[in-house]
Design a protein around this motif. Structure first.
Motif, mmCIF file in Angstrom:
data_model
loop_
_atom_site.group_PDB
_atom_site.id
_atom_site.type_symbol
_atom_site.label_atom_id
_atom_site.label_comp_id
_atom_site.label_asym_id
_atom_site.label_seq_id
_atom_site.Cartn_x
_atom_site.Cartn_y
_atom_site.Cartn_z
ATOM 1 N N PRO A 45 0.786 -1.338 0.109
ATOM 2 C CA PRO A 45 0.057 -0.048 0.122
ATOM 3 C C PRO A 45 0.816 1.437 0.009
ATOM 4 C CG PRO A 45 -0.444 -1.247 1.842
ATOM 5 C CD PRO A 45 0.628 -2.032 1.066
ATOM 6 N N THR A 46 0.598 2.342 -0.619
ATOM 7 C CA THR A 46 1.264 3.512 -0.855
ATOM 8 C C THR A 46 1.410 4.158 0.526
ATOM 9 O OG1 THR A 46 -0.450 4.779 -1.573
ATOM 10 C CG2 THR A 46 0.727 3.767 -3.257
ATOM 11 N N ASN A 47 0.376 3.910 1.487
ATOM 12 C CA ASN A 47 0.538 4.735 2.656
ATOM 13 C C ASN A 47 0.374 3.638 3.582
ATOM 14 O OD1 ASN A 47 -2.187 3.978 2.356
ATOM 15 N ND2 ASN A 47 -2.764 6.072 3.018
ATOM 16 N N GLY A 48 1.098 2.681 3.433
ATOM 17 C CA GLY A 48 0.854 1.294 4.482
ATOM 18 C C GLY A 48 1.732 1.223 5.625
ATOM 19 N N ALA A 49 2.936 2.248 5.982
ATOM 20 C CA ALA A 49 3.743 2.063 6.732
ATOM 21 C C ALA A 49 3.230 2.828 8.077
ATOM 22 C CB ALA A 49 5.159 2.431 6.347
ATOM 23 N N VAL A 50 3.780 2.312 9.295
ATOM 24 C CA VAL A 50 3.493 3.086 10.361
ATOM 25 C C VAL A 50 5.082 3.400 10.839
ATOM 26 C CG1 VAL A 50 3.110 2.868 12.879
ATOM 27 C CG2 VAL A 50 1.763 1.670 10.966
ATOM 28 N N VAL A 51 5.392 4.804 10.912
ATOM 29 C CA VAL A 51 6.838 5.353 11.284
ATOM 30 C C VAL A 51 6.688 6.055 12.537
ATOM 31 C CG1 VAL A 51 8.529 6.564 10.113
ATOM 32 C CG2 VAL A 51 7.069 5.354 8.798
ATOM 33 N N PHE A 52 7.695 5.749 13.399
ATOM 34 C CA PHE A 52 7.758 6.516 14.696
ATOM 35 C C PHE A 52 9.289 6.800 14.666
ATOM 36 C CE2 PHE A 52 4.325 3.715 15.895
ATOM 37 C CZ PHE A 52 3.277 4.523 16.305
ATOM 38 N N ASP A 53 9.531 8.337 15.088
ATOM 39 C CA ASP A 53 10.759 8.749 15.024
ATOM 40 C C ASP A 53 10.975 9.193 16.397
ATOM 41 O OD1 ASP A 53 12.340 8.743 12.428
ATOM 42 O OD2 ASP A 53 10.806 10.285 11.878
#
Length: 125
Positions: A45-53
């Motif tokens: 999915p084009t927006n399927g990532a969960v990212v935390f910095d």
């Protein structure tokens, strides 16, 4: 008449796929990890990532799927990741520059509807 007009306008959008729908990425990268190649044959999915910095480093959880065997996926990443500076750290586990990467592949479904789901988890060491 209105319904036909709305349907005619909607058809190109449905055929192109909307935001978040899985579509091939070639050449592409795992969503959320700009330097981790997505194996040919997988879609994400084009927006399927969960990212935390966070101060300790980034945390990324992403997924892809395709009609590719788990063995082929493991072989692709075993060949590709060392070229990008990753060191093997166990089955499906990799380490590089204070980060660890885990790649798991599981086959879902049966027959012609079977696909392999691949999960990518990147975390600080």
């Amino acid at each position: 008449m209105r319904l036909a007009f709305v349907a005619a306008l909607s058809l190109p959008l449905l055929l192109a796929g909307g935001p978040g729908l899985a579509r091939p990425v070639e050449p592409g990268y795992v969503p959320g990890v700009e330097d981790l190649p997505l194996m040919p044959g997988l879609t994400a999915p084009t927006n399927g990532a969960v990212v935390f910095d966070q101060p300790e480093g980034r945390i990324v959880e992403s997924a892809a799927q395709g009609d590719v065997s788990a063995d082929a996926i493991n072989a692709f990443y075993s060949q590709t990741l060392p070229q990008l500076g990753w060191r093997a750290a166990g089955a499906g586990r990799w380490a590089r520059d204070g980060e660890r990467l885990e790649i798991t592949a599981t086959r879902d479904g049966t027959g012609s509807r079977a696909e392999t789901m691949v999960r990518f988890v990147l975390r600080p060491q």
